[in-house]
Design a protein around this motif. Structure first.
Motif, PDB file in Angstrom:
ATOM      1  N   THR A 188     -12.771  -6.320  -4.042  1.00 36.25           N
ATOM      2  CA  THR A 188     -12.841  -5.095  -3.258  1.00 36.25           C
ATOM      3  C   THR A 188     -14.305  -4.794  -2.955  1.00 36.25           C
ATOM      4  O   THR A 188     -15.116  -4.621  -3.869  1.00 36.25           O
ATOM      5  CB  THR A 188     -12.206  -3.922  -4.020  1.00 36.25           C
ATOM      6  OG1 THR A 188     -10.819  -4.201  -4.233  1.00 36.25           O
ATOM      7  CG2 THR A 188     -12.344  -2.628  -3.227  1.00 36.25           C
ATOM      8  N   ASP A 198      -7.733   5.989   2.491  1.00 39.14           N
ATOM      9  CA  ASP A 198      -8.425   5.090   3.413  1.00 39.14           C
ATOM     10  C   ASP A 198      -8.703   5.780   4.749  1.00 39.14           C
ATOM     11  O   ASP A 198      -9.745   5.559   5.374  1.00 39.14           O
ATOM     12  CB  ASP A 198      -7.602   3.827   3.639  1.00 39.14           C
ATOM     13  CG  ASP A 198      -7.581   2.908   2.423  1.00 39.14           C
ATOM     14  OD1 ASP A 198      -8.445   3.080   1.543  1.00 39.14           O
ATOM     15  OD2 ASP A 198      -6.708   2.024   2.364  1.00 39.14           O
ATOM     16  N   MET A 210       0.845  -1.199   0.000  1.00 44.92           N
ATOM     17  CA  MET A 210       0.000   0.000   0.000  1.00 44.92           C
ATOM     18  C   MET A 210       0.874   1.239   0.000  1.00 44.92           C
ATOM     19  O   MET A 210       1.825   1.348   0.767  1.00 44.92           O
ATOM     20  CB  MET A 210      -0.894   0.015   1.245  1.00 44.92           C
ATOM     21  CG  MET A 210      -1.756   1.261   1.357  1.00 44.92           C
ATOM     22  SD  MET A 210      -2.698   1.319   2.891  1.00 44.92           S
ATOM     23  CE  MET A 210      -3.772  -0.095   2.650  1.00 44.92           C
ATOM     24  N   SER A 235      -0.589   7.357  -0.695  1.00 45.42           N
ATOM     25  CA  SER A 235      -1.846   7.946  -1.168  1.00 45.42           C
ATOM     26  C   SER A 235      -3.023   7.032  -0.848  1.00 45.42           C
ATOM     27  O   SER A 235      -4.111   7.509  -0.497  1.00 45.42           O
ATOM     28  CB  SER A 235      -1.775   8.224  -2.672  1.00 45.42           C
ATOM     29  OG  SER A 235      -1.566   7.033  -3.406  1.00 45.42           O
ATOM     30  N   ASP A 236      -2.817   5.712  -0.966  1.00 46.04           N
ATOM     31  CA  ASP A 236      -3.878   4.770  -0.598  1.00 46.04           C
ATOM     32  C   ASP A 236      -4.216   4.893   0.879  1.00 46.04           C
ATOM     33  O   ASP A 236      -5.395   4.913   1.264  1.00 46.04           O
ATOM     34  CB  ASP A 236      -3.456   3.332  -0.901  1.00 46.04           C
ATOM     35  CG  ASP A 236      -3.482   3.006  -2.382  1.00 46.04           C
ATOM     36  OD1 ASP A 236      -4.176   3.715  -3.132  1.00 46.04           O
ATOM     37  OD2 ASP A 236      -2.807   2.042  -2.789  1.00 46.04           O
ATOM     38  N   ARG A 264      -9.908  -4.801   0.297  1.00 49.51           N
ATOM     39  CA  ARG A 264      -9.361  -4.516  -1.031  1.00 49.51           C
ATOM     40  C   ARG A 264      -8.483  -5.684  -1.464  1.00 49.51           C
ATOM     41  O   ARG A 264      -7.564  -6.064  -0.741  1.00 49.51           O
ATOM     42  CB  ARG A 264      -8.547  -3.216  -1.002  1.00 49.51           C
ATOM     43  CG  ARG A 264      -7.981  -2.823  -2.364  1.00 49.51           C
ATOM     44  CD  ARG A 264      -7.224  -1.507  -2.331  1.00 49.51           C
ATOM     45  NE  ARG A 264      -8.092  -0.384  -1.995  1.00 49.51           N
ATOM     46  CZ  ARG A 264      -7.917   0.375  -0.908  1.00 49.51           C
ATOM     47  NH1 ARG A 264      -6.919   0.147  -0.067  1.00 49.51           N
ATOM     48  NH2 ARG A 264      -8.746   1.374  -0.668  1.00 49.51           N
TER      49      ARG A 264
END
Length: 209
Positions: free
Chosen positions: A84, A9, A1, A4-5, A112
């Motif tokens: 996801t 989140d 990950m 930005s993810d 995800r």
């Protein structure tokens, strides 16, 4: 990950916190002493409170992230062909709710590619939300009795194995069976904390067990 993810989140977790508190309010608006209930094919109970919570959550998830499907326990026959998706238990611990105990929860997670990346547990009767984001850790919040305001978050961490101390084990109030009791004898002496629903896992996460 990537970063930005994780950031996206974390923002989603903030939005889901408002959703789960709204669902908690929907449950608390229903009197457990007179609530309509029925027995599902798996012999567990489902009530109008389960259904009210689910309706709130599914409506809000469709608004927040219409591109992500949601799988909910009370939606009979629901399935998800993508990796996801949101996973929802609108009222975990229905037996505790019907008994008038405070150990029931609302659970929402985002998976995800088959891996949980965001998770929230709300205990409506306790006024607590536990939430975690992969790569960002977990925290505990409290909300006001009128469900209008959230109070400051505090980080939560599971405690290390208590060397030289008694072990505290969270056990199911409704489903504690002989196999679990036998397992715990391996760590004797053990202090057991009986509680229902996902409250057990939240207590472990925050170091109470």
């Amino acid at each position: 990950m990537n970063a930005s993810d994780a950031g996206a989140d974390a923002r989603l977790a903030e939005s889901l916190t408002a959703v789960i508190v709204k669902a908690a309010a929907a449950i608390r608006a229903i009197d457990y002493r007179s609530v309509a209930s029925r027995v599902k094919p798996d012999r567990s109970s489902v009530t109008a409170a389960d259904e009210a919570s689910e309706a709130v959550i599914l409506e809000e998830l469709a608004r927040l992230a219409p591109e992500i499907p949601a799988v909910s326990e009370e939606s009979a026959g629901a399935s998800c062909g993508v990796r996801t998706h949101f996973l929802v238990d609108p009222l975990d611990g229905t037996a505790e709710f019907l008994a008038g105990r405070n150990e029931y929860t609302v659970n929402i997670a985002l998976l995800r590619d088959g891996t949980p990346v965001v998770g929230l547990i709300a205990a409506p009767a306790l006024g607590i939300v536990w939430r975690g984001v992969a790569g960002r850790g977990a925290e505990r919040l409290t909300f006001s009795p009128d469900y209008a305001a959230l109070r400051a978050a505090a980080p939560v961490r599971a405690r290390p194995w208590p060397t030289g101390q008694r072990v505290s084990a969270a056990v199911s109030r409704s489903h504690f069976e002989a196999a679990s009791a036998a397992f715990l004898t391996r760590f004797s002496p053990v202090d057991t904390i009986a509680c229902g629903s996902a409250v057990k896992f939240a207590r472990i996460a925050e170091g109470a067990a």
